[in-house]
Scaffold this active site. Structure first.
Site, PDB file in Angstrom:
ATOM      1  N   HIS A 125      16.432  13.106  24.772  1.00  0.00           N
ATOM      2  CA  HIS A 125      16.810  12.397  23.552  1.00  0.00           C
ATOM      3  C   HIS A 125      16.165  11.012  23.557  1.00  0.00           C
ATOM      4  O   HIS A 125      15.636  10.582  24.576  1.00  0.00           O
ATOM      5  CB  HIS A 125      18.338  12.268  23.465  1.00  0.00           C
ATOM      6  CG  HIS A 125      18.932  11.546  24.641  1.00  0.00           C
ATOM      7  ND1 HIS A 125      19.385  12.203  25.759  1.00  0.00           N
ATOM      8  CD2 HIS A 125      19.090  10.223  24.887  1.00  0.00           C
ATOM      9  CE1 HIS A 125      19.815  11.312  26.645  1.00  0.00           C
ATOM     10  NE2 HIS A 125      19.639  10.103  26.143  1.00  0.00           N
ATOM     11  N   HIS A 128      11.582   6.516  24.027  1.00  0.00           N
ATOM     12  CA  HIS A 128      11.080   7.464  25.023  1.00  0.00           C
ATOM     13  C   HIS A 128      12.093   8.568  25.270  1.00  0.00           C
ATOM     14  O   HIS A 128      13.281   8.400  25.029  1.00  0.00           O
ATOM     15  CB  HIS A 128      10.780   6.749  26.339  1.00  0.00           C
ATOM     16  CG  HIS A 128      12.007   6.229  27.022  1.00  0.00           C
ATOM     17  ND1 HIS A 128      12.608   5.052  26.641  1.00  0.00           N
ATOM     18  CD2 HIS A 128      12.762   6.741  28.034  1.00  0.00           C
ATOM     19  CE1 HIS A 128      13.674   4.852  27.402  1.00  0.00           C
ATOM     20  NE2 HIS A 128      13.794   5.862  28.254  1.00  0.00           N
TER      21      HIS A 128
END
Length: 193
Positions: free
Chosen positions: A42, A129
Site C-alpha cells: 500500500h 512508495h
C-alpha cells in the site's frame, strides 16, 4: 487504550498481482531480503503510531473531509527506491508514477486532518512508495533498482483512502496484521466542471 493506525491508498488486486508476478521470478531464494506480504502492499499517506481510542470519531470526521476535498486521479507502480539509500538499504520499495502531485496533496490533507484531531503523525516528508522488502542489516540493493526500473505496471484510478489499524505480531509468521477501520471516498467535483 492506544491504537496503532495508518492511512493509505491501497492499489487494486490486479495492480499488486502484476507487480508480484514481475518480482517473484527475480527473487533470490537465499536473499536476506524479508519480503512483505503482497496483500499488504500500500501507499502510506500518514502513519499514526499511537492514537487514543477516544479521538477516533473526530479523526474519522476529519479524514472524511480531507478525502472529500481531493479529486480522483491516476497512478501506476514504476521504479524503485530504498531507505536510507541503495548502497546501505534497510527497506526496498517500488515507486509510483502518474499524478503524484495530487497524491502529495492528498497526503498533506490527510496528515493535517489527523493533526487537527490531535493525533501524532510520524515520519518525515511524504515519499510515495510500496514497501517490498526489509533487511535486518544494511545491504546494497542496486541490482533491484535496475530490475524495477524496467517495470511499469498497469495504471489505476485512486478513488478512496483507507484507515487501517495495525496489530504488531498478530499476522502470519509474526508479522503485523492490518484491519480496515473505514474507507473515505475522494469526492472533489472540480473534475466535472
Amino acid at each position: 487504550m492506544s491504537m496503532r493506525m495508518f492511512v493509505a491508498v491501497q492499489p487494486p488486486l490486479e495492480v499488486v498481482e502484476d507487480l508480484a508476478e514481475y518480482v517473484e521470478p527475480r527473487r533470490e531464494r537465499d536473499s536476506p531480503l524479508r519480503w512483505s506480504a503482497v496483500d499488504q502492499w500500500h501507499l502510506t499517506l500518514a502513519f499514526l503510531p499511537s492514537m487514543a481510542e477516544r479521538i477516533l470519531d473526530d479523526l474519522l470526521e476529519r479524514l472524511t473531509a480531507a478525502a472529500g476535498r481531493r479529486e480522483k486521479f491516476e497512478l501506476s507502480v514504476s521504479g524503485a527506491g530504498a531507505f536510507p539509500d541503495a548502497a546501505a538499504a534497510k527497506v526496498l520499495w517500488a515507486g509510483v508514477a502518474g499524478n503524484t502531485e495530487e497524491l502529495g496533496k492528498l497526503a498533506t490533507n490527510v496528515r493535517a486532518g489527523a493533526g487537527k484531531a490531535g493525533v501524532e503523525v510520524e515520519g518525515g516528508p511524504f515519499r510515495p512508495h510500496l514497501t517490498l522488502a526489509r533487511l535486518g542489516q544494511p545491504l546494497d540493493v542496486t541490482r533491484w533498482f535496475r530490475v524495477l526500473d524496467l517495470y511499469s505496471g498497469p495504471s489505476w484510478r485512486v478513488e478512496e483512502v483507507t484507515l487501517f489499524q495495525s496489530y504488531l505480531g498478530q499476522g502470519p509468521r509474526g508479522r503485523a496484521r492490518h484491519e480496515v477501520v473505514e474507507t473515505f471516498e475522494l469526492d472533489n467535483q472540480s473534475e466535472l466542471s
